[in-house]
Motif scaffolding. Sequence first.
Motif, PDB file in Angstrom:
ATOM      1  N   GLY A  90      -4.476  -2.597   5.073  1.00  0.00           N
ATOM      2  CA  GLY A  90      -4.767  -2.442   3.653  1.00  0.00           C
ATOM      3  C   GLY A  90      -5.364  -3.656   2.986  1.00  0.00           C
ATOM      4  O   GLY A  90      -5.612  -3.653   1.773  1.00  0.00           O
TER       5      GLY A  90
ATOM      6  N   LEU B  61      -2.664  -0.945  -5.463  1.00  0.00           N
ATOM      7  CA  LEU B  61      -4.013  -1.184  -4.957  1.00  0.00           C
ATOM      8  C   LEU B  61      -4.538  -2.577  -5.308  1.00  0.00           C
ATOM      9  O   LEU B  61      -5.748  -2.823  -5.234  1.00  0.00           O
TER      10      LEU B  61
ATOM     11  N   ARG C 260       0.818  -1.212   0.000  1.00  0.00           N
ATOM     12  CA  ARG C 260       0.000   0.000   0.000  1.00  0.00           C
ATOM     13  C   ARG C 260       0.856   1.268   0.000  1.00  0.00           C
ATOM     14  O   ARG C 260       0.493   2.274  -0.616  1.00  0.00           O
TER      15      ARG C 260
END
Length: 236
Positions: free
Chosen positions: A97, A75, A70
């Motif tokens: 994350g 992503l 992250r």
Amino acid sequence: MRILFAEDEVELAAPLGRILGQAGYAVQLVHDGAAALDALTQPPMNGYDLVILDWMLPQVSGLEVCQQLRKMGNLTPVLFLTARDTLDDRVQGLDAGADDYLIKPFELRELLARVRALLRRQGASTMNQIISLGGLELDSESRLAYRNGRVITLAEKETQLLAYFLAHPQQVLTHDEIRNYLWPGHHPPSSNVLAAQIRLLRRKIERPGETVLIHTIYGKGYRFGEQLEDAPADLT
């Protein structure tokens, strides 16, 4: 679609990697966090559609891998697959994350469903079609069936045959109809080849003590489903 699977337990990683491969994913297995970070930082960036992480990886923990991912602005969806089962663990993993969190031991069906869900969120279409009838489920894309808690691996023709049966429950399907479906555009094989294909499928989906689902209708073909009360006994 590419999946990076980081798991240090080889006895778990190897069979799960094979099953994910059968489901149509390209799986790269690594067994420690350093190898996972190395794979994730090699060009092209964002080269994976999903990352599955064990938390307690050697060298670099799965939690640290997720955090580093992250921080790099990557992503790619992350699914934690871990034995750490407290509420604090789950919160910490998600805050690091991760997009999802699955606790060991787990059901294979749930893992595959979560993988599909994460890939859908990513905008990737897995095109899986799940059909169910009488306690039997078929995931035609992955060529896996499920019955009474067990996973059944199917060959291509077995998958096609079971999908055809599930799409026509309680209907008598003639030998010609089934052969033309399984071998379209070709000279269909003999009835002996079809009978052999039926036997192979029966061995996989009907274990001793389980309800018979494939019924032979003498001189006509086959019917799929639980035995009807007013139906005559099968003649084989």
